[in-house]
Design a protein around this motif. Structure first.
Motif, PDB file in Angstrom:
ATOM      1  N   ALA A   1     -51.198  29.880  79.634  1.00  0.00           N
ATOM      2  CA  ALA A   1     -50.047  29.496  80.462  1.00  0.00           C
ATOM      3  C   ALA A   1     -50.466  29.414  81.922  1.00  0.00           C
ATOM      4  O   ALA A   1     -51.145  30.296  82.447  1.00  0.00           O
ATOM      5  CB  ALA A   1     -48.924  30.506  80.306  1.00  0.00           C
ATOM      6  N   ASN A   2     -50.076  28.338  82.576  1.00  0.00           N
ATOM      7  CA  ASN A   2     -50.384  28.139  83.996  1.00  0.00           C
ATOM      8  C   ASN A   2     -49.214  28.691  84.818  1.00  0.00           C
ATOM      9  O   ASN A   2     -48.230  27.998  85.046  1.00  0.00           O
ATOM     10  CB  ASN A   2     -50.607  26.650  84.275  1.00  0.00           C
ATOM     11  CG  ASN A   2     -51.025  26.386  85.704  1.00  0.00           C
ATOM     12  OD1 ASN A   2     -51.104  27.293  86.515  1.00  0.00           O
ATOM     13  ND2 ASN A   2     -51.299  25.131  86.000  1.00  0.00           N
ATOM     14  N   VAL A   3     -49.328  29.927  85.259  1.00  0.00           N
ATOM     15  CA  VAL A   3     -48.223  30.567  85.973  1.00  0.00           C
ATOM     16  C   VAL A   3     -47.984  29.960  87.351  1.00  0.00           C
ATOM     17  O   VAL A   3     -46.944  30.190  87.958  1.00  0.00           O
ATOM     18  CB  VAL A   3     -48.406  32.101  86.082  1.00  0.00           C
ATOM     19  CG1 VAL A   3     -48.367  32.746  84.722  1.00  0.00           C
ATOM     20  CG2 VAL A   3     -49.677  32.452  86.810  1.00  0.00           C
ATOM     21  N   ALA A   4     -48.939  29.157  87.832  1.00  0.00           N
ATOM     22  CA  ALA A   4     -48.756  28.484  89.114  1.00  0.00           C
ATOM     23  C   ALA A   4     -47.947  27.198  88.959  1.00  0.00           C
ATOM     24  O   ALA A   4     -47.560  26.596  89.950  1.00  0.00           O
ATOM     25  CB  ALA A   4     -50.110  28.172  89.737  1.00  0.00           C
ATOM     26  N   ALA A   5     -47.686  26.790  87.730  1.00  0.00           N
ATOM     27  CA  ALA A   5     -46.959  25.538  87.484  1.00  0.00           C
ATOM     28  C   ALA A   5     -45.757  25.804  86.583  1.00  0.00           C
ATOM     29  O   ALA A   5     -45.731  25.421  85.422  1.00  0.00           O
ATOM     30  CB  ALA A   5     -47.882  24.501  86.854  1.00  0.00           C
ATOM     31  N   ILE A   6     -44.765  26.495  87.145  1.00  0.00           N
ATOM     32  CA  ILE A   6     -43.536  26.801  86.404  1.00  0.00           C
ATOM     33  C   ILE A   6     -42.376  26.137  87.128  1.00  0.00           C
ATOM     34  O   ILE A   6     -42.252  26.245  88.346  1.00  0.00           O
ATOM     35  CB  ILE A   6     -43.300  28.324  86.308  1.00  0.00           C
ATOM     36  CG1 ILE A   6     -44.437  28.979  85.523  1.00  0.00           C
ATOM     37  CG2 ILE A   6     -41.951  28.620  85.655  1.00  0.00           C
ATOM     38  CD1 ILE A   6     -44.341  30.481  85.431  1.00  0.00           C
ATOM     39  N   THR A   7     -41.536  25.442  86.369  1.00  0.00           N
ATOM     40  CA  THR A   7     -40.339  24.830  86.934  1.00  0.00           C
ATOM     41  C   THR A   7     -39.128  25.309  86.150  1.00  0.00           C
ATOM     42  O   THR A   7     -39.245  25.687  84.982  1.00  0.00           O
ATOM     43  CB  THR A   7     -40.410  23.285  86.882  1.00  0.00           C
ATOM     44  OG1 THR A   7     -40.538  22.873  85.521  1.00  0.00           O
ATOM     45  CG2 THR A   7     -41.570  22.761  87.694  1.00  0.00           C
ATOM     46  N   ALA A   8     -37.968  25.288  86.801  1.00  0.00           N
ATOM     47  CA  ALA A   8     -36.736  25.716  86.143  1.00  0.00           C
ATOM     48  C   ALA A   8     -35.579  24.865  86.639  1.00  0.00           C
ATOM     49  O   ALA A   8     -35.557  24.441  87.799  1.00  0.00           O
ATOM     50  CB  ALA A   8     -36.456  27.191  86.435  1.00  0.00           C
ATOM     51  N   LYS A   9     -34.640  24.605  85.729  1.00  0.00           N
ATOM     52  CA  LYS A   9     -33.405  23.929  86.127  1.00  0.00           C
ATOM     53  C   LYS A   9     -32.264  24.503  85.301  1.00  0.00           C
ATOM     54  O   LYS A   9     -32.442  24.919  84.167  1.00  0.00           O
ATOM     55  CB  LYS A   9     -33.513  22.410  85.973  1.00  0.00           C
ATOM     56  CG  LYS A   9     -33.567  21.922  84.556  1.00  0.00           C
ATOM     57  CD  LYS A   9     -33.579  20.406  84.514  1.00  0.00           C
ATOM     58  CE  LYS A   9     -33.595  19.934  83.068  1.00  0.00           C
ATOM     59  NZ  LYS A   9     -33.548  18.498  82.947  1.00  0.00           N
ATOM     60  N   CYS A  10     -31.083  24.539  85.916  1.00  0.00           N
ATOM     61  CA  CYS A  10     -29.895  25.066  85.261  1.00  0.00           C
ATOM     62  C   CYS A  10     -28.865  23.953  85.193  1.00  0.00           C
ATOM     63  O   CYS A  10     -28.445  23.431  86.229  1.00  0.00           O
ATOM     64  CB  CYS A  10     -29.350  26.263  86.037  1.00  0.00           C
ATOM     65  SG  CYS A  10     -28.004  27.108  85.202  1.00  0.00           S
ATOM     66  N   GLU A  11     -28.483  23.593  83.963  1.00  0.00           N
ATOM     67  CA  GLU A  11     -27.568  22.485  83.771  1.00  0.00           C
ATOM     68  C   GLU A  11     -26.658  22.775  82.580  1.00  0.00           C
ATOM     69  O   GLU A  11     -27.132  23.120  81.503  1.00  0.00           O
ATOM     70  CB  GLU A  11     -28.405  21.225  83.484  1.00  0.00           C
ATOM     71  CG  GLU A  11     -27.814  19.942  83.971  1.00  0.00           C
ATOM     72  CD  GLU A  11     -28.832  18.817  83.849  1.00  0.00           C
ATOM     73  OE1 GLU A  11     -29.162  18.440  82.717  1.00  0.00           O
ATOM     74  OE2 GLU A  11     -29.299  18.345  84.894  1.00  0.00           O
TER      75      GLU A  11
END
Length: 152
Positions: free
Chosen positions: A117-127
C-alpha cells in the motif's frame, strides 16, 4: 464426514480469510483501550490490480466531520467525533414524537494496510452517506536480473 465439511467450509471462505489477514480491523481488540466509547463503521474493501478501495457507511455526516489518517506507517484510521444532526423545526409547537434513528457520536475504524500500500497516495471523498477511501498500490519490486558470466 465432519473433516470433509470443515475442509469445504475453509475453502469456500478462503477469500474472506485472506481479506481478514490483509485488512484486520482493530476496532474490536479488547486490549486496545483507545477505542473505548467509539462505535464501529461498517466497511467494504475492494482489492483491484492498482488500488485498494474502502467503502464506509457514514450517513448524515459531512466531510468536515470525518478524519482519515495513517498511524504507525501502515494503519489507516477513519474516525468522526461529529454527530449526525437532526432536523430542527423553527415553528413553535413542533416536537418529535418518536426518535428511532439513534446515531453514535463517535465513530472509528482502523485497518492495517498491506506492505504494497502506498500510504503517500491516499484519497478520500464523502458522497451520499458513503465515504470512499482509495489507497494506491506500490508497483511490484523489479525482478532481480541474472547475468551469466563467461569463464575464461
Amino acid at each position: 464426514m465432519s473433516a470433509v465439511a470443515d475442509t469445504l467450509t475453509h475453502w469456500i471462505n478462503f477469500p474472506e480469510n485472506i481479506e481478514k489477514l490483509m485488512f484486520p480491523s482493530r476496532t474490536h481488540e479488547s486490549r486496545d483501550n483507545e477505542n473505548k466509547g467509539f462505535s464501529s463503521i461498517p466497511a467494504d474493501i475492494l482489492d483491484t490490480p492498482k488500488e485498494f478501495i474502502f467503502y464506509l457507511d457514514v450517513p448524515g455526516l459531512s466531510k468536515s466531520d470525518i478524519q482519515v489518517t495513517v498511524e504507525d506507517e501502515n494503519t489507516l484510521v477513519i474516525k468522526s467525533g461529529g454527530k449526525r444532526k437532526r432536523e430542527d423545526f423553527e415553528e413553535e409547537g413542533c416536537k418529535y414524537i418518536r426518535l428511532e434513528r439513534k446515531a453514535p457520536q463517535k465513530l472509528m475504524r482502523k485497518f492495517r494496510l498491506p506492505e504494497n500500500a502506498n500510504v503517500a497516495a491516499i484519497t478520500a471523498k464523502c458522497e451520499n452517506g458513503v465515504l470512499t477511501v482509495v489507497v494506491e498500490k506500490l508497483p511490484p519490486p523489479p525482478k532481480p536480473k541474472t547475468v551469466e558470466v563467461a569463464i575464461a
